[in-house]
Write a protein that holds these residues in place. Structure first.
Motif, short mmCIF file in Angstrom:
data_model
loop_
_atom_site.label_atom_id
_atom_site.label_comp_id
_atom_site.label_asym_id
_atom_site.label_seq_id
_atom_site.Cartn_x
_atom_site.Cartn_y
_atom_site.Cartn_z
N GLY A 61 0.76 -1.13 -0.13
CA GLY A 61 0.01 -0.02 -0.06
C GLY A 61 0.96 1.31 0.05
O GLY A 61 2.13 1.34 0.11
N GLY A 62 0.26 2.54 -0.09
CA GLY A 62 0.60 3.78 -0.13
C GLY A 62 -0.28 4.85 -0.50
O GLY A 62 -1.20 4.37 -0.56
N HIS A 63 0.12 5.83 -0.83
CA HIS A 63 -0.57 7.15 -0.90
C HIS A 63 0.43 8.07 -1.78
O HIS A 63 1.57 8.36 -1.59
N ILE A 64 -0.18 8.64 -3.06
CA ILE A 64 0.41 9.69 -3.88
C ILE A 64 -0.55 10.93 -3.82
O ILE A 64 -1.75 10.77 -3.89
N VAL A 65 0.09 11.96 -3.72
CA VAL A 65 -0.62 13.30 -3.84
C VAL A 65 0.08 14.16 -4.86
O VAL A 65 1.18 14.35 -4.74
N ASN A 66 -0.65 14.79 -5.57
CA ASN A 66 -0.22 15.60 -6.79
C ASN A 66 -0.80 17.04 -6.38
O ASN A 66 -1.86 17.23 -6.14
N ILE A 67 0.21 17.85 -6.60
CA ILE A 67 0.15 19.26 -6.39
C ILE A 67 -0.20 19.84 -7.68
O ILE A 67 0.68 19.84 -8.61
N THR A 68 -1.58 20.32 -8.15
CA THR A 68 -1.98 20.94 -9.43
C THR A 68 -2.28 22.25 -9.36
O THR A 68 -1.43 23.14 -8.64
#
Length: 237
Positions: A125-132
Motif C-alpha cells: 500500500g501507499g499514497h500519492i498526492v499531486n499538487i496541481t
C-alpha cells in the motif's frame, strides 16, 4: 535504515515554499522524509535524506527512490509538489517554455511515481498526492496559463486514473488544487493583485496547502479526490 515501522514520505520541489512546509509536516507526523529539488541542501536531521537534481531527468527519480529504500527501507507516500508555472499569452510561449513545463510537471511526475508505486505494491500500500492548480478548473483572463492547464490538468486526470487502477491494491491517489499561494515565487509587490484573484480576497498560505495534504494522508477512505484549496476560485467569481 529507518526505525521499525516508520513510514517514509518522498517530497519533490522540497527546498522552499510548500515543499519545505511539507517536509516539516511529515517529520512532525513521525515520517522519515526523502526531500529533493535542484538546489536542496543537506539536512541536519537524521530523519531526512536530501537528493539534489532535476526531477524532469529520470536519473534523478531513480536516485530519489533508491535513496529512500537504501536509507529507510520503504516508500509510503509520494508528494509530487515540484512544478513550473509560466504565465504568458498562448502565442508567446516558446519551445523552451513548452519543454520546461512538460519536463517538470509531467515527465517529473511520471518516472518517480512509477518507481514509488512499484515499491508500494510490494509492501502492500501507499499514497500519492499531486499538487496541481485551480486554474485547471477555473481559467482566468487575467492569468493566461495554457501550459499550466495542459500539464497540471494532465496530473488531475492521472490522479483519478491511478486512484481507480490501484483502488483494490492499497494505493490511494489524490490531488490538491491550490489557488495562488504566498511563496518566494511571488514578489511582495504582486501580492495585492494576486489576492484579488480569489473570492475571499487574499492569497493562500503555505500552511493551507500543507494542511490539505496532511488531511488526505490521514483519510483512508478518500482516493481520486481533487481537493480545491483556492479561496473559492473553483466556485466562480
Amino acid at each position: 535504515m529507518g526505525s521499525q515501522g516508520q513510514k517514509v514520505a518522498v517530497i519533490t520541489g522540497a527546498s522552499q515554499g510548500i515543499g519545505a512546509g511539507l517536509v516539516d509536516a511529515y517529520r512532525q507526523l513521525g515520517y522519515a522524509v526523502v526531500a529533493t529539488s535542484r538546489s536542496i541542501a543537506p539536512a541536519d536531521d537524521a530523519g531526512i535524506v536530501t537528493v539534489q537534481g532535476d526531477i524532469s531527468d529520470s536519473a534523478t527519480a531513480d536516485r530519489v527512490i533508491a535513496a529512500g529504500i537504501e536509507r529507510f527501507g520503504r516508500i509510503d507516500t509520494l508528494v509530487n509538489n515540484a512544478g513550473l508555472f509560466v504565465a504568458k499569452p498562448f502565442t508567446d510561449y516558446t519551445q523552451e517554455d513548452f519543454a520546461s513545463a512538460t519536463g517538470v510537471n509531467l515527465t517529473g511526475f511520471f518516472r518517480v511515481t512509477q518507481l514509488a508505486i512499484s515499491h508500494m505494491l510490494a509492501q502492500g500500500g501507499g499514497h500519492i498526492v499531486n499538487i496541481t492548480t485551480s486554474l485547471v478548473d477555473n481559467a482566468d483572463s487575467n492569468v493566461p496559463s495554457v501550459l499550466a492547464s495542459l500539464t497540471k490538468g494532465g496530473l488531475q486526470s492521472a490522479t483519478k486514473s491511478l486512484a481507480i487502477e490501484y483502488a483494490t491494491r492499497g494505493i490511494r491517489t489524490n490531488a490538491v488544487s491550490p489557488g495562488t499561494i504566498k511563496t518566494p515565487m511571488h514578489p511582495a509587490e504582486t501580492h495585492q493583485a494576486l489576492a484579488a484573484l480569489h473570492p475571499v480576497g487574499r492569497m493562500g498560505e503555505v500552511r493551507d496547502i500543507v494542511d490539505a495534504v496532511i488531511y488526505l494522508e490521514n483519510a483512508p477512505f478518500v482516493t481520486g479526490e481533487i481537493l480545491h484549496v483556492d479561496g473559492g476560485m473553483s466556485a466562480g467569481h
